[in-house]
Motif scaffolding. Structure first.
Motif, PDB file in Angstrom:
ATOM      1  N   UNK A  76       0.819  -1.196   0.000  1.00  0.00           N
ATOM      2  CA  UNK A  76       0.000   0.000   0.000  1.00  0.00           C
ATOM      3  C   UNK A  76       0.853   1.246   0.000  1.00  0.00           C
ATOM      4  N   UNK A  77       0.439   2.221  -0.692  1.00  0.00           N
ATOM      5  CA  UNK A  77       1.200   3.463  -0.744  1.00  0.00           C
ATOM      6  C   UNK A  77       0.912   4.255   0.514  1.00  0.00           C
ATOM      7  N   UNK A  78       1.948   4.665   1.228  1.00  0.00           N
ATOM      8  CA  UNK A  78       1.819   5.311   2.520  1.00  0.00           C
ATOM      9  C   UNK A  78       1.085   6.623   2.492  1.00  0.00           C
ATOM     10  N   UNK A  79       0.981   7.263   1.351  1.00  0.00           N
ATOM     11  CA  UNK A  79       0.310   8.548   1.306  1.00  0.00           C
ATOM     12  C   UNK A  79      -1.199   8.387   1.237  1.00  0.00           C
TER      13      UNK A  79
ATOM     14  N   UNK B   4       1.157  16.249   3.867  1.00  0.00           N
ATOM     15  CA  UNK B   4       2.329  16.284   4.745  1.00  0.00           C
ATOM     16  C   UNK B   4       3.058  14.944   4.805  1.00  0.00           C
ATOM     17  N   UNK B   5       2.623  13.984   4.002  1.00  0.00           N
ATOM     18  CA  UNK B   5       3.218  12.640   4.015  1.00  0.00           C
ATOM     19  C   UNK B   5       4.675  12.680   3.566  1.00  0.00           C
ATOM     20  N   UNK B   6       5.526  12.057   4.356  1.00  0.00           N
ATOM     21  CA  UNK B   6       6.933  11.885   4.012  1.00  0.00           C
ATOM     22  C   UNK B   6       7.217  10.390   4.133  1.00  0.00           C
ATOM     23  N   UNK B   7       7.495   9.713   3.007  1.00  0.00           N
ATOM     24  CA  UNK B   7       7.741   8.266   3.079  1.00  0.00           C
ATOM     25  C   UNK B   7       9.005   7.953   3.868  1.00  0.00           C
TER      26      UNK B   7
ATOM     27  N   UNK C  22       9.211  10.236  -4.886  1.00  0.00           N
ATOM     28  CA  UNK C  22       8.175  11.061  -5.516  1.00  0.00           C
ATOM     29  C   UNK C  22       6.995  10.206  -5.985  1.00  0.00           C
ATOM     30  N   UNK C  23       7.278   8.978  -6.421  1.00  0.00           N
ATOM     31  CA  UNK C  23       6.206   8.082  -6.848  1.00  0.00           C
ATOM     32  C   UNK C  23       5.271   7.723  -5.707  1.00  0.00           C
ATOM     33  N   UNK C  24       5.822   7.592  -4.509  1.00  0.00           N
ATOM     34  CA  UNK C  24       4.997   7.295  -3.337  1.00  0.00           C
ATOM     35  C   UNK C  24       4.120   8.480  -2.946  1.00  0.00           C
ATOM     36  N   UNK C  25       4.568   9.672  -3.238  1.00  0.00           N
ATOM     37  CA  UNK C  25       3.844  10.879  -2.843  1.00  0.00           C
ATOM     38  C   UNK C  25       2.848  11.350  -3.907  1.00  0.00           C
ATOM     39  N   UNK C  26       3.043  10.940  -5.138  1.00  0.00           N
ATOM     40  CA  UNK C  26       2.223  11.438  -6.247  1.00  0.00           C
ATOM     41  C   UNK C  26       0.807  10.854  -6.219  1.00  0.00           C
TER      42      UNK C  26
END
Length: 86
Positions: free
Chosen positions: A3-6, A37-40, A68-72
């Protein structure tokens, strides 16, 4: 990948299976909610980088792509999914 953390999730919806109850591998559709505000974590970045096919030592300078892929956000009309066996 995992799962993506964002994303945070609401009640999942299991994709219908024409054969009855969900066998392993069916998809669960999740709802996407972006946390600005998510920072992986480095572990999340490493895991996603590996999933993308990066070598964690040789491709260290490319890990920004995984971060960046996790945050997008996902493209329009896409939804995050996971399989029922993970």
């Amino acid at each position: 990948p995992r799962g993506r953390g964002s994303r945070s999730t609401t009640m999942p919806e299991v994709s219908p299976s024409p054969t009855g109850p969900s066998p392993p591998g069916d998809s669960i559709i999740l709802e996407e909610e972006i946390d600005p505000n998510y920072v992986p974590s480095q572990d999340e970045i490493d895991e996603y980088a590996k999933w993308l096919g990066m070598d964690l030592v040789q491709d260290k300078d490319l890990q920004w792509i995984a971060r960046e892929g996790l945050k997008a956000p996902l493209p329009e009309h896409w939804k995050p999914c996971k399989t029922t066996d993970t």
